[in-house]
Design an enzyme around this catalytic site. Sequence first.
Site, PDB file in Angstrom:
ATOM      1  N   SER A 129       0.787  -1.305  -0.148  1.00 60.03           N
ATOM      2  CA  SER A 129      -0.194  -0.137   0.128  1.00 60.03           C
ATOM      3  C   SER A 129       0.729   1.032  -0.114  1.00 60.03           C
ATOM      4  O   SER A 129       1.841   1.367  -0.935  1.00 60.03           O
ATOM      5  CB  SER A 129      -0.926  -0.146   1.031  1.00 60.03           C
ATOM      6  OG  SER A 129      -2.130   0.980   0.898  1.00 60.03           O
ATOM      7  N   HIS A 173      -7.479  -5.708  -0.624  1.00 63.24           N
ATOM      8  CA  HIS A 173      -6.102  -4.959  -0.552  1.00 63.24           C
ATOM      9  C   HIS A 173      -5.297  -5.403   0.439  1.00 63.24           C
ATOM     10  O   HIS A 173      -5.636  -5.901   1.538  1.00 63.24           O
ATOM     11  CB  HIS A 173      -6.655  -3.407  -0.058  1.00 63.24           C
ATOM     12  CG  HIS A 173      -5.552  -2.584   0.144  1.00 63.24           C
ATOM     13  ND1 HIS A 173      -4.460  -2.296  -1.101  1.00 63.24           N
ATOM     14  CD2 HIS A 173      -5.102  -1.795   1.150  1.00 63.24           C
ATOM     15  CE1 HIS A 173      -3.872  -1.151  -0.719  1.00 63.24           C
ATOM     16  NE2 HIS A 173      -4.038  -0.996   0.663  1.00 63.24           N
ATOM     17  N   GLU A 225      -9.694  -5.300  -5.852  1.00 60.11           N
ATOM     18  CA  GLU A 225      -9.262  -3.986  -5.213  1.00 60.11           C
ATOM     19  C   GLU A 225      -9.605  -2.626  -5.923  1.00 60.11           C
ATOM     20  O   GLU A 225      -9.213  -2.798  -7.252  1.00 60.11           O
ATOM     21  CB  GLU A 225      -7.635  -3.960  -5.163  1.00 60.11           C
ATOM     22  CG  GLU A 225      -7.172  -4.861  -4.393  1.00 60.11           C
ATOM     23  CD  GLU A 225      -5.622  -4.512  -3.898  1.00 60.11           C
ATOM     24  OE1 GLU A 225      -5.290  -3.314  -3.485  1.00 60.11           O
ATOM     25  OE2 GLU A 225      -4.596  -5.333  -3.747  1.00 60.11           O
TER      26      GLU A 225
END
Lengths: 301, 301
Positions: free
Chosen positions: B148, B272, B242
Amino acid sequence: MGIAQPNALQDLYSQMAVRMAAEPPMDLPGLRDMLEGLQVLAAEPTDVNYADVDAGGVHAILVTPADARTDRVIVYAHGGGGVTGSSASHRKLAGHLAKAAGTQALVPDYRLAPENPFPAAIQDLVAVHRWLRSEGYAPEATAVAGDSAGGNLSISTVLKLRELGEPLPAAIIGFSPWLDMEVAGETMTSNADSDAIISPEVSGMMAAMYLGETAPVEALCNPLYADLTGMSPLFASAGDAETLLDNAQRIVERARAAGVDATLEVQPGQQHVYLFMAGRSKEADETIANAAAWLKERLGR
Amino acid sequence: MGIAQPNALQDLYSQMAVRMAAEPPMDLPGLRDMLEGLQVLAAEPTDVNYADVDAGGVHAILVTPADARTDRVIVYAHGGGGVTGSSASHRKLAGHLAKAAGTQALVPDYRLAPENPFPAAIQDLVAVHRWLRSEGYAPEATAVAGDSAGGNLSISTVLKLRELGEPLPAAIIGFSPWLDMEVAGETMTSNADSDAIISPEVSGMMAAMYLGETAPVEALCNPLYADLTGMSPLFASAGDAETLLDNAQRIVERARAAGVDATLEVQPGQQHVYLFMAGRSKEADETIANAAAWLKERLGR
């Protein structure tokens, strides 16, 4: 890094106390999340192996220091009022204790209140002890330890095992044990100004959730009311800044009166569960060293 | 234990999304505490040693699997929007990756926004790389990885090192990288129903805090706008559920267009940072195995 500072625990507690006093009140998931954050304080104990295990239906982390005896184990019951805390919040603390004692530690995720109030956690810990026996651990090579509510659970689990006629662990360690479910006691008032986290309100809120329908004077939830005769030897510690100081003092007095081998350690100026500073503060490391040395003398094989 | 269930990540994200949407809005400490809870999902990687280190002024955990080469290290930048997350939330994930790759991992607690917005985290990661060199790690035996925001930081740190004329790590791994600070992109809309946690609102809130005064099109905060020429080889992965799926797709396309060795892995039905399920889900373990195998071919010594 603030976590290495002497006042790191007190500072974190003070921040948490402000957050708990804010309006609207923190919800239970928020409280649980916040208190998990105490894990940040302890240093990483090096040369320790961790493994998830299913300990008789209870998830736990098995903590194995590199040079530890693998026939000795401390069942470490985490604190958090019986409402919060986990194997994750106390992994490092258990690692430091196990290293010092030369044993393994097992940190169970016992069921939490209020979803699962008293005596669910004790039932889980009894199941963990049965599982340890089924895995070949001898009760005399087993100890129980815990902080705050985990100190309560360590004692009450031993009392429950005694009631069931099952073999007892060799020793009990309670760090800042939280025992007085009536939220009474002299230091609850006299240390109100010095304790950064445990107020009568916080203790009462936790007790109400932990107890559910159970009266706060029932012996198995409040060991200050228990007949301690025949209980395993007890080591209890507390900081002298704690509102819960006299919980440790009173259980040691009562244990001695019942003929139980009991030791009290009080660390000046220390907060509730100052052991969270394991590997970071002199006082935490001293208590761990003392508890471990005491334990080694009592483990039977 | 729900954490071993295939849907554990999706369920936890859904609970978190409900909490984030509640009124009054969660404050930043509450958000940080909540997202730390993602750590519960990964299994404990066994036979891994952890140690606190001061990595050039940045606290970090050095993760050393038992059989790892100690002359190879992955700098693992945790995710959390540049605003949340820590070495604790990503310790187990980094442990699994390091074990698979046969390397050490170093998980820095870089400074977080909004207290320390862009480019503070990148400055800290540059300091970590300088420290590694001073400790004798060869850049060609060093990789960067992250999930991320940590995927973004891994790329941007390499671009910063290139700009500074300092040696580059041998490879970059981005798990579900969060790159698009404009919160645009097709999958942000087309996967809005399938993504359990990253909505335009959440991504926008995080980006606003991370960026501070910086424009979302500045190359060092949004690598989709960067000249990637000469960048280290890139492995990017994402789940096809996602909203950030096309962040991974677009950076791999752009890297290839710039002549960079770049690999994309897309896991069907995954959320995610499905790597939080390391040791628990087939998909997480597959991506870790693939990333590790890819990395081994690119580490230069």
